[in-house]
Design a protein around this motif. Structure first.
Motif, PDB file in Angstrom:
ATOM      1  N   HIS A  76       0.824  -1.209   0.000  1.00  0.00           N
ATOM      2  CA  HIS A  76       0.000   0.000   0.000  1.00  0.00           C
ATOM      3  C   HIS A  76       0.861   1.263   0.000  1.00  0.00           C
ATOM      4  N   VAL A  99      -9.611  -5.283   0.222  1.00  0.00           N
ATOM      5  CA  VAL A  99     -10.230  -4.409  -0.772  1.00  0.00           C
ATOM      6  C   VAL A  99     -10.147  -2.940  -0.341  1.00  0.00           C
ATOM      7  N   GLU A 100     -10.359  -2.714   0.940  1.00  0.00           N
ATOM      8  CA  GLU A 100     -10.347  -1.343   1.439  1.00  0.00           C
ATOM      9  C   GLU A 100      -8.981  -0.691   1.181  1.00  0.00           C
ATOM     10  N   ASP A 103      -8.621   0.077  -2.518  1.00  0.00           N
ATOM     11  CA  ASP A 103      -9.388   1.248  -2.951  1.00  0.00           C
ATOM     12  C   ASP A 103      -8.682   2.542  -2.567  1.00  0.00           C
ATOM     13  N   ASP A 104      -8.058   2.513  -1.426  1.00  0.00           N
ATOM     14  CA  ASP A 104      -7.296   3.671  -0.979  1.00  0.00           C
ATOM     15  C   ASP A 104      -6.105   3.921  -1.925  1.00  0.00           C
ATOM     16  N   LEU A 106      -5.957   3.027  -5.005  1.00  0.00           N
ATOM     17  CA  LEU A 106      -6.452   3.413  -6.333  1.00  0.00           C
ATOM     18  C   LEU A 106      -6.771   4.905  -6.423  1.00  0.00           C
ATOM     19  N   GLU A 107      -7.226   5.453  -5.303  1.00  0.00           N
ATOM     20  CA  GLU A 107      -7.490   6.901  -5.302  1.00  0.00           C
ATOM     21  C   GLU A 107      -6.222   7.663  -5.666  1.00  0.00           C
ATOM     22  N   ASP A 110      -5.043   6.782  -9.380  1.00  0.00           N
ATOM     23  CA  ASP A 110      -5.880   7.430 -10.389  1.00  0.00           C
ATOM     24  C   ASP A 110      -5.590   8.929 -10.454  1.00  0.00           C
ATOM     25  N   PRO A 331      -9.250  -4.132 -11.822  1.00  0.00           N
ATOM     26  CA  PRO A 331     -10.534  -4.675 -11.338  1.00  0.00           C
ATOM     27  C   PRO A 331     -10.498  -6.201 -11.171  1.00  0.00           C
ATOM     28  N   ARG A 334      -8.896  -6.781  -7.891  1.00  0.00           N
ATOM     29  CA  ARG A 334      -9.822  -6.376  -6.825  1.00  0.00           C
ATOM     30  C   ARG A 334     -10.848  -7.477  -6.568  1.00  0.00           C
TER      31      ARG A 334
END
Ligand SMILES: NC(=O)c1ccc[n+]([C@@H]2O[C@H](COP(=O)([O-])OP(=O)(O)OC[C@H]3O[C@@H](n4cnc5c(N)ncnc54)[C@H](O)[C@@H]3O)[C@@H](O)[C@H]2O)c1
Length: 357
Positions: A76, A99-100, A103-104, A106-107, A110, A331, A334
């Motif tokens: 991470h 997953v959490e 997602d962090d 990916l922010e 991105d 994805p 994920r």
């Protein structure tokens, strides 16, 4: 075309594998390594940089791609750091601890607009690609079962892989590959439910055995089983067992070993309602489990599929140049992480877990 200039964080087991492969791969220039443990950098090959810190590696303007090969719980922060420096990133599997966390990440990724993919080179394992080819050829009719299994015989879990907080355990280590293979093989199929057993057979903290059943909406029940403590007195060349079985209503196929051996098997006529011949076997007399009528079993060779792990980096190079898509899409990774969470939930509760509606 200029070489992709790539540097690696983590010079442990996988770091060494990347060093070997990327030093020889066309289209790449390996720049160097960083590692929190300086002793790990002592045997970095002559001519490569031994960075004093991750930050120095990430900030090096000549580095285009950062490959992260550190412990799972480090992914991470390292991904976020590399993204913020504008570097493209290849991360080792599992992409994140959950997953959490992903997602962090990916922010940040991105927002920074960098390329981000995962090293799932086992999509090129020849045994898997042979069975995938059999599946893709659709010649076995309606597939009802796919079984993927892997057994080790010495019960060996090692280093940080025995600690939960570092991302240890076999589900994270091999499970992520085995599940990724099944999901990638049937991309359109949804998983209706998951039922799993996840055990610490001899390890104190982490799982060293699992059996995972996945019911797909295409009718397939997939089973993935891994055991590290299947003690056996095997000859040395049989110390690691890999098996696939795939069954449909027009035939079955099996593949054994990482250098795939096996067959496709069919019958010359359907044997649904033949006369019940009584056969004496070691199990006693039987009708359903006796040998098939002579001459009715037909075997075919498996498709000749040749893939190797280098193909992962060949695809990466082409994708980097815009000629192909990156093979491993975020994805997809994920989805595997979410599946592993369902596996843990099922193992904890003893219940089947509904997955994709
Ligand atoms: N794709 C595959 O087939 C495959 C195979 C094995 C391991 N892996 C993955 O590779 C990664 C590394 O696993 P391994 O088995 O090589 O572990 P390892 O312990 O052999 O090596 C990890 C290295 O990373 C270093 N490290 C740890 N935290 C760091 C940090 N914050 N910054 C820099 N260096 C750090 C450690 O000192 C060590 O040298 C894991 O994510 C693992 O899941 C992938």
């Amino acid at each position: 075309m200029e070489d992709i200039r790539i540097a690696v964080i983590g010079h442990g087991f996988m770091g060494h594998e990347h060093e070997k492969m990327l030093s020889e791969m066309e289209g790449y220039r390996l720049i160097g390594f960083s590692d929190v443990d300086p002793a790990q950098l002592e045997d970095v090959k002559e001519g490569l940089i031994r960075y004093a810190s991750n930050d120095e590696l990430i900030q090096d303007p000549q580095v285009q791609v950062v490959l992260i090969a550190a412990n799972n719980n480090q992914h991470h922060d390292l991904v976020c750091q590399a993204a913020r420096a504008g570097k493209d990133i290849i991360c080792e599997k599992p992409i994140a601890m959950n997953v959490e966390e992903l997602d962090d990440m990916l922010e940040v990724v991105d927002e920074c607009g960098v390329n981000f993919t995962v090293h799932h080179q086992r999509r090129f394992d020849p045994d898997f690609r042979v069975i995938k080819e059999v599946y893709d050829q659709k010649s076995l009719g309606d597939i009802y079962t796919i079984k993927s299994s892997l057994y080790g015989f010495n019960g060996n879990m090692h280093d940080w892989h025995v600690y939960i907080k570092e991302g240890g355990g076999m589900l994270f280590d091999w499970g992520v590959h085995l599940l990724d293979q099944i999901l990638w093989m049937m991309p359109g199929a949804k998983i209706r439910s998951v039922f799993a057993d996840l055990r610490n057979v001899i390890n104190f903290e982490v799982d060293d055995y699992f059996k995972i059943l996945m019911k797909f909406d295409n009718g397939v029940m997939a089973e993935v089983e891994l055991g590290t403590y299947y003690l056996a007195d095997k000859p040395h060349d049989k110390w690691f067992e890999r098996h696939w079985f795939i069954g449909g209503n027009k035939g079955t196929a099996y593949v054994d070993g990482f250098e795939p051996q096996g067959k496709i098997i069919r019958t010359s006529r359907l044997l649904t309602n033949v006369q019940g011949t009584r056969t004496m076997t070691a199990a006693g007399p039987t009708r359903s489990f006796g040998p098939p009528v002579e001459g009715t079993i037909l075997t075919e060779e498996l498709p000749d599929v040749r893939t190797k792990h280098e193909d992962y980096f060949i695809n990466y190079r082409k994708a980097y140049d815009g000629q192909e898509d990156f093979l491993v899409k975020i994805p997809e990774t994920r989805r595997v992480l979410a599946l592993m969470e369902a596996v843990r939930e099922s193992a904890r509760t003893g219940m089947s877990i509904p997955f994709e509606a």
